[in-house]
Each structure stands twice: as C-alpha cells, then as structure tokens.
Design an enzyme around this catalytic site. Structure first.
Site, PDB file in Angstrom:
ATOM      1  N   GLY A 174      31.355   9.472  75.048  1.00  0.00           N
ATOM      2  CA  GLY A 174      31.938  10.675  75.085  1.00  0.00           C
ATOM      3  C   GLY A 174      33.159  11.024  74.132  1.00  0.00           C
ATOM      4  O   GLY A 174      33.220  10.356  73.160  1.00  0.00           O
ATOM      5  N   SER A 175      34.283  11.428  74.683  1.00  0.00           N
ATOM      6  CA  SER A 175      35.340  11.329  73.853  1.00  0.00           C
ATOM      7  C   SER A 175      36.701  12.102  74.784  1.00  0.00           C
ATOM      8  O   SER A 175      36.347  12.712  75.906  1.00  0.00           O
ATOM      9  CB  SER A 175      35.213  12.568  72.769  1.00  0.00           C
ATOM     10  OG  SER A 175      33.948  12.102  71.811  1.00  0.00           O
ATOM     11  N   ASN A 176      37.742  12.081  74.167  1.00  0.00           N
ATOM     12  CA  ASN A 176      38.763  12.862  74.560  1.00  0.00           C
ATOM     13  C   ASN A 176      39.344  13.703  73.416  1.00  0.00           C
ATOM     14  O   ASN A 176      39.256  13.354  72.295  1.00  0.00           O
ATOM     15  CB  ASN A 176      40.150  11.910  74.720  1.00  0.00           C
ATOM     16  CG  ASN A 176      39.823  10.924  76.137  1.00  0.00           C
ATOM     17  OD1 ASN A 176      39.093  11.362  76.877  1.00  0.00           O
ATOM     18  ND2 ASN A 176      40.424   9.951  75.850  1.00  0.00           N
ATOM     19  N   PRO A 179      36.489  10.755  69.557  1.00  0.00           N
ATOM     20  CA  PRO A 179      35.263  10.402  70.169  1.00  0.00           C
ATOM     21  C   PRO A 179      35.155   8.906  70.600  1.00  0.00           C
ATOM     22  O   PRO A 179      35.736   7.998  69.656  1.00  0.00           O
ATOM     23  CB  PRO A 179      34.274  10.443  68.895  1.00  0.00           C
ATOM     24  CG  PRO A 179      35.192  11.300  67.741  1.00  0.00           C
ATOM     25  CD  PRO A 179      36.623  11.164  68.050  1.00  0.00           C
ATOM     26  N   ASN A 205      35.073  15.060  78.864  1.00  0.00           N
ATOM     27  CA  ASN A 205      33.889  14.904  79.358  1.00  0.00           C
ATOM     28  C   ASN A 205      33.205  15.522  80.389  1.00  0.00           C
ATOM     29  O   ASN A 205      32.208  15.288  80.674  1.00  0.00           O
ATOM     30  CB  ASN A 205      33.162  13.422  79.109  1.00  0.00           C
ATOM     31  CG  ASN A 205      33.319  13.141  77.723  1.00  0.00           C
ATOM     32  OD1 ASN A 205      33.825  11.997  77.468  1.00  0.00           O
ATOM     33  ND2 ASN A 205      32.756  13.604  76.644  1.00  0.00           N
TER      34      ASN A 205
END
Length: 807
Positions: free
Chosen positions: A230-232, A252, A508
């Site tokens: 996912g990611s921040n 990512p 996410n």
C-alpha cells in the site's frame, strides 16, 4: 549512435563526440525514434525527445538498460509463455500483484484474459500520441537488446544470452498495461480463474445455500495479497507550510524486485510534456510524480473493484446459464500452453476456459468444495477495470496539467484510476486534494438487499462490501449513474473527495479519515467502512504525526509542515504499537523472569529482553536497539482487539482507540513474548542489536543497514523483509516490500518546483550496474536527493551524462 558526455573537465575528444552525437542523433534525422537520455545523480534518467515515439523510445531503452532481465521475464508472463521456458509447476520468479502463482496457472490466466482482441481494443481507445509513445517504447527496448548482444561486458549477465529474452512487440506492452489495471480484481483470483472448468457429467449437484461463513477460506482481497502492500501520503495546504507553498509527501510501499517495481524518470517533449516521477516497469507514462505545477501520489484503496455473480445453469447443460428465463451458452475458449518437461522437451497442455457476458467463470471450490462448479450452479467474477481503457490517458493528462483544479477536473472526467486513492497539491493553491475517484462497481442498496444470494450472504464475512449477486436476473446487473463514464461504474459525483487547507492523508484505510478532524461519510458502502472498525496502527500513527506537526507538539521547530520537516518526520521510523502499549505489556510479561513456552516445552529467561525493551526508544531507526525483539513479539500475538484491549474502538476517538492492554491477556502475551525471545536467541543476533544490523539489503556483496519495519507492527516507515530473524535477519533481497519511490514536492511562490526523492532499491536491478545500490545507500543514510527538473538544473548536476539513442 551511442555517445556519452560527462560534466566536469571534458577532453577535446569528448566534446567532438558531443558534436557528432548532436549531428547524428538529433532532430535532423528522418527517424522519429530518437531521444537523448540524460542521467543525473543516482542514475536517474531524464528522457528528452521532439516526438512522442522518440520519448517512448528513450524510456524503453533506459528501462531495459537498467532492468532487462526483470522486464524480459515479465513479458513471458503477460504472453502466457512461462511454462514453455521454466516448466508448469515452477512458481513465478518474482513477487508482484499476482503474487507468485504456478507458471501453468499464470499462463492460462493471461492467455484467457489478455487476448489479442482485448489488447487491440485497448490500443484503439488511445490517442495517436499514446500509440506512438507505446510503439516507441517497444522499439527502444528492442534497440537496447540489440546493442547489448552486439557488445561485450558483464551487463545483465544472468539473462543476456538466454533464449527466453526476446524482442517485444507493441502488443506485449498493451498486455502489460492492461494487466496492471486488474490488480484490484481478477489478479486476486488468478488460480481460481485459470482452473475454472465444468464438472464431469456424473457430478452430484452442490448445495452452496447451506454454507456458513466459517466454512469458507478467506480469499485474497487486496492488491498484492500481502498485508502492508500500500502506501502513505500527505498533502499539506499552503496555510500550514509557510513560504514553501503546498507540500506533497508520497510514499508507496511496494515491491523491491520484480515486474511491478517502480522506475524513476523524467519525460520531456518540449512544448507538449514535461513530467517526472515513477511508473511500473513496462509502462511509458508517469503514474506518480510531478511537473512544474502539480504533484500527486497514490495509496491502495479499500473500495472493491470486483464482484461475483452466481449462475443458475440450464437443465442438463453445465455450460449454459439462465438469464431472465432464457438459456445462454457460455463462450468456450480452448487454450493450449506449451510446457517444458523435466527432460527438456516441450509438450502441449490444453484447457477449455469459459466466459459469459458478466465475466469469466471462477472456481470458488478453492475456497470451499461446495462452491465448485456443479451441474446446477457456477460462479462468475467481474472486474470493473476489464473495460477501463482510460488509465494511461488519465495519467498522461495529469502529467500535462497546469493547475490543481485542472488535475481534479481530469480525475472526474476520466474516472479511470483503477484501484488507488489520490492526493495532490498544486502551485499557487492553498488547498490539498484527496479523492477515491476511479472505477468502482455501481450497486444499489436495493440490489444488495434483493440480489445477494445465500452464498453471497455467507461470503459477506470473508469478502465484506463485495457484491455477490444473482446472475440469473438482469435486474441484478451493475447499474450506471447519469454521470458514469463507464457502464456499470459509479459516477464521479458519488465518489469520495475532499479539499482541505490544512492537510489530507491516507495510509490505506478507507476514505473516512482523509482528515482526522473532518471525517467523510455518506458514500456507497463499496468504498469501505466508516466509523465501524478500528483503523490500522499505521493509519493512526500517520494522522497523529500530521496533527502533532500542525500543533507543534512533535519536537520539531514551529508548527509548519515545511518540506524540510516533512522529510525528517516521515523517516523517523516510529512504532505505534510500542508507543501506545510497550510499558503496559512489559509490566505484564516481565512480572516473572522466566516463561515456560508451552508449545515448545522450553523455559526462557526474559530478564535481559525486558531490560533491552525498557531502554529501547520505540523506533526502528538505524541505531535503535531491541526493535527486533518487539517485532518478533508483536507479530506473534494471536488475540482479537476485544481480547487484547480494555478500551474498545470508538468512532469518536479513532486515533486513540482501541487502547490499554487487558490484564486478562497476560498469559497469551507471555507465551508470545517467550517465543519471540527464544527465536531471537536462536537467530544469533544479540537482544540489543541495532536495527541496521538486523534489517538490511545486500548490494555488491555488502550489507546495507536499513531502518523501518512492517505495517502490522505499527511502523510508519515501511521496510518489510521477506525473511525471518532466524534466516540471517530481515533481508530486503527477494520478495520484500516497503518504501519504494518517495517524494516530497513543494511549489514555492515564484520559484521552480522543488522535489526531494528516493528510489530505495536503486534505479537498476543489474548487479553490474553502477546504479545497483547507490540510491539504496543514500536512502540508508537518510540523505534525500534533490532531483533536478528544469533544464539548467539537469545539465548542472555533478553526475550529469548524456547519451543520444536512435534506431
């Protein structure tokens, strides 16, 4: 023509070569496939051409130069030819959005879905410019392969002479692009689609209506199938950033190896396009990045991009189904895959796979035998992105956008983003933009109530918010809104979005907490939960960090989210589970110095481990001592939130709940802690070993010590290894994921765009390349790279080189 010019003291011979390159590889040639590849620090390529095909040519050449073996392997996947070269039972070499399936299943899946007809339709839906870009990319890849095999040296020694490394066609690229869009749907059910074959005539009908959710195996539901993929990302409005203007942080958490790893580049066609950032290998547009006016990033969305239909089969015919009382024949496609045998011979294997107007057949018997295709019932999966041919156009238009308002308008007009959230900021605008606007199935509340089958009701616990409808009734088909861009998709007016002058963020979880002080609600349930379940530890930490920055309570100077402070705070490797629970946990598990680990009949003295963790600073920074002990412990806790915490989740306080460790959890926690300490002792690592000794990536035969950790432990800085502590530590070599392309971009008033980046795994995956580990070492040292964007800054870079390439 292939000339290199380097900055610094240039001998006369090099200056003459530069002149020759300009003459022979410049705009005077008849060939449109020519480009200049300028590389700056860390090997980042800046592709410049006067034509769309030339820009594609330069990018295809550069990607192949840096990642040939990985790309060549991936094109076998998309063509469905893995079994021919590597055998059917072998698993895919690299992890990716299809994980690592058996080659035979991968081949049938891709042959079944990535047909010539589909990729030709995808191609025809594009502009002439996009088609030129794609054709140029294929030509550039092939040109590099030709140059490599005509030369000498050690570049790409692992594959350069392998028979499976072949020139590619434009069709191969369209397959690659189309496959990327399926990561939120079909790709999660690869084996189930590849093995969906009708029953033998004597098969007894199943009774799926009697199923209970507890009897159904939990299927893959998220992109990549792995927790933490996912990611921040943050977008900070200019009102909280001072003179820096709006600031974007994109991060990512993605694959460090394989076909879906990111490639960083700038693409410049003077007067037409100038954009920098990253894309997956094999994709010729920037998917996450910036230009002079806008910057954007993505995180994996919680919105469902797929659904199921339960078919009622025609009496006596397991390959015909009823639609509104009329029998409809399924489309049968015999597919033959060549499979390499142990002897080296190649033998054909044929399966007949089936499609309907609703989508391909899927073998849900892999989740429970009662869900297998029977004489009475079969199941179909539908991926909304199967008909989404607008993705490339959306990203290309973003690369050309001149304002954040234009950027947001493009997102609404195309509604094409396949399975991710978006955050963006723009020059001269105080606001930051969040949106989960893309392709999402359009199902009404009435349909959910009246079309969900008994099997769908049982599946709801393992596939929440996923439509599972009666395929026998056309009234249960996905619907369209007045503003739907694609049939069966929700229109952009009913998709979540938010403008904020302070900040927007996503880690996410669903759109609900795009800003922790202004929750979003009221959108269709298929987008994800709102206010009904605990947020992930990483989400809670991410919003806590943003709010503390704006309050000035995080230890950094002032209260502004400047580019410099954002760069520092997003690499601080905090561990939320430890910050919130460590003291209470240690009070419980360290009450007695020895723990009897029941499962192993071993007694473990935890005195030293308790001392180490009490002294630990609750981070995964390079010099943090003891973080691995906590990781080993926290990942072994097998308690639900209700069993672990005394204070349950509250929608009124989502960042601070659930919290407080229950005294009744002590026995389970002691077992987990004792096992964790035992595992660390067996690993050979000291209990107080520094983080960068335990967590590392191997480059050039040397270990590069790293920092961060895995999402489930509550790290914000994600570096999640594929190996265990007992395998020699946490190695980011192989199928690991974590921080990949990181960017902090801002737009100071009256100045050029400022972009600081990392490509954590480095630009090239070829051990012979000078850029196999340089960026990784820089990331390990937390030294952000100020990547040049304007022409004068590119040519002034101390590592500047230029190469002109053409057919």
């Amino acid at each position: 023509m292939h000339h290199v010019i380097r900055r610094g003291r240039r001998p006369l011979a090099l200056l003459l070569l530069a002149a020759l390159a300009a003459c022979n590889g410049g705009g005077g040639s008849d060939s449109a496939n020519q480009a200049e590849i300028r590389r700056t620090s860390m090997g980042v390529p800046h592709i410049k051409s006067d034509s769309w095909s030339g820009a594609g040519f330069g990018l295809g050449y550069a990607q192949a130069e840096d990642n040939l073996c990985t790309m060549a392997d991936s094109f076998l996947t998309y063509r469905g030819e893995r079994s021919r070269h590597f055998g059917g039972a072998a698993l895919a070499v690299y992890d990716s959005t299809i994980e690592r399936p058996r080659n035979i299943d991968s081949d049938f899946f891709h042959r079944h879905l990535l047909t010539d007809a589909v990729v030709n339709e995808a191609r025809q839906a594009q502009s002439e410019d996009m088609r030129a870009l794609m054709a140029g990319f294929a030509a550039g890849y092939n040109r590099y392969l030709q140059v490599l095999r005509a030369g000498s040296g050690n570049a790409h020694a692992a594959c350069r002479n392998a028979a499976w490394v072949q020139p590619i066609t434009e069709q191969d690229l369209w397959r690659r692009v189309y496959q990327a869009g399926l990561a939120g749907g079909y790709s999660n059910f690869l084996a189930a689609i590849a093995n969906a074959t009708p029953p033998a005539a004597a098969t007894v009908a199943a009774a799926p209506a009697a199923l209970h959710s507890a009897e159904i195996a939990t299927p893959r539901m998220q992109v990549g199938g792995t927790s933490g993929i996912g990611s921040n990302m943050y977008g900070f409005g200019a009102s909280v950033t001072g003179s820096d203007g709006p600031v974007l942080f994109g991060n990512p958490h993605w694959y460090w190896t394989g076909p879906d790893r990111f490639y960083q580049a700038q693409i410049t066609i003077p007067g037409k396009l100038d954009v920098s950032g990253v894309s997956f290998l094999g994709i010729p547009v920037i998917q996450i990045g910036f230009n002079e006016n806008v910057a954007w990033s993505h995180t994996v969305s919680t919105a469902r991009r797929f659904g199921f239909f339960q078919l009622t089969l025609a009496p006596g015919d397991a390959t015909s189904y009823l639609r509104d009382g009329t029998a409809v024949k399924m489309q049968a496609t015999p597919i033959t895959v060549d499979v390499r045998q142990d002897s080296g011979a190649v033998a054909p294997v044929t399966r007949t796979l089936y499609k309907t107007t609703l989508g391909p057949l899927v073998n849900l018997g892999l989740l429970n035998p009662q869900l297998a295709w029977s004489q009475n019932t079969a199941f179909v999966i539908r991926d909304i992105n199967e008909r989404n041919f607008r993705m490339l156009r959306n990203w290309l238009r973003w690369g050309q956008a001149t304002s954040i308002d234009e950027f947001a308008a493009i997102q609404r007009q195309e509604s094409a983003i396949p399975w991710v959230n978006t955050i963006a900021v723009g020059r001269g605008n105080n606001r930051a933009w969040y949106a989960d606007i893309g392709t999402v199935p359009n199902v009404s509340a009435q349909q959910v109530a009246t079309c969900t089958t008994p099997v769908g009701q049982a599946m709801a616990a393992v596939l929440p918010n996923t439509p599972f409808f009666d395929g026998a009734r056309s009234a249960c088909d996905w619907q369209s809104d007045a503003d739907s861009v694609q049939p069966g998709a929700i229109g952009p007016a009913r998709m979540p979005s938010l403008w904020r002058e302070d900040y927007v963020g996503n880690m996410n979880d669903s759109y609900w907490l795009s800003n922790a002080t202004a929750p979003l609600t009221g959108f269709p349930p298929i987008f994800g939960p709102t206010g009904t379940q605990a947020q992930s530890l990483r989400t809670r930490l991410g919003h806590t960090m943003a709010l503390a920055r704006l309050d000035g309570t995080d230890g950094y100077a002032g209260k502004q989210a400047t580019s410099e402070i954002v760069r520092q705070m997003t690499l601080n490797s905090r561990v939320f589970s430890a910050e919130r629970s460590k003291t209470q946990v240690l009070d419980l598990v360290c009450a007695q110095p020895q723990i009897v680990v029941t499962a192993e009949s071993r007694t473990v003295d935890v005195t030293d481990a308790c001392s180490v963790l009490r002294a630990w600073n609750d981070t995964g920074n390079p010099d943090a001592r003891g973080s691995h002990v906590w990781d080993e412990f926290w990942t072994r806790i097998e308690l639900s939130d209700g069993e672990l915490y005394a204070v349950p989740f509250s929608a009124a306080d989502p960042l601070n709940t659930p919290r407080d460790i229950q005294a009744g959890a002590a026995d389970a926690l002691r077992q987990a802690f004792g096992t964790a300490v035992l595992r660390v002792q067996q690993s050979g690592f000291a209990l107080d070993a520094p983080r960068n000794q335990v967590l590392y990536s191997t480059r050039g035969g040397e270990r590069v010590g790293l920092y961060g950790g895995c999402s489930e432990v509550g790290y914000f800085t994600i570096t999640c290894a594929a190996t265990s502590i007992e395998d020699g530590g946490y190695a980011m070599d192989g199928p690991a994921h974590g921080n990949s392309y990181m960017q902090v971009v801002n737009f100071p008033a009256g100045g050029a765009v400022q972009a600081y980046t990392f490509l954590t795994f480095s630009v090239s995956d070829d051990p012979a390349s000078a850029h196999f580990g340089d960026y990784t070492r820089r990331y390990a040292a937390k030294q952000w790279l100020r990547v040049p964007f304007r022409e004068a800054d590119i040519t002034a870079d101390p590592a500047y080189t230029t190469v002109r390439v053409k057919e």
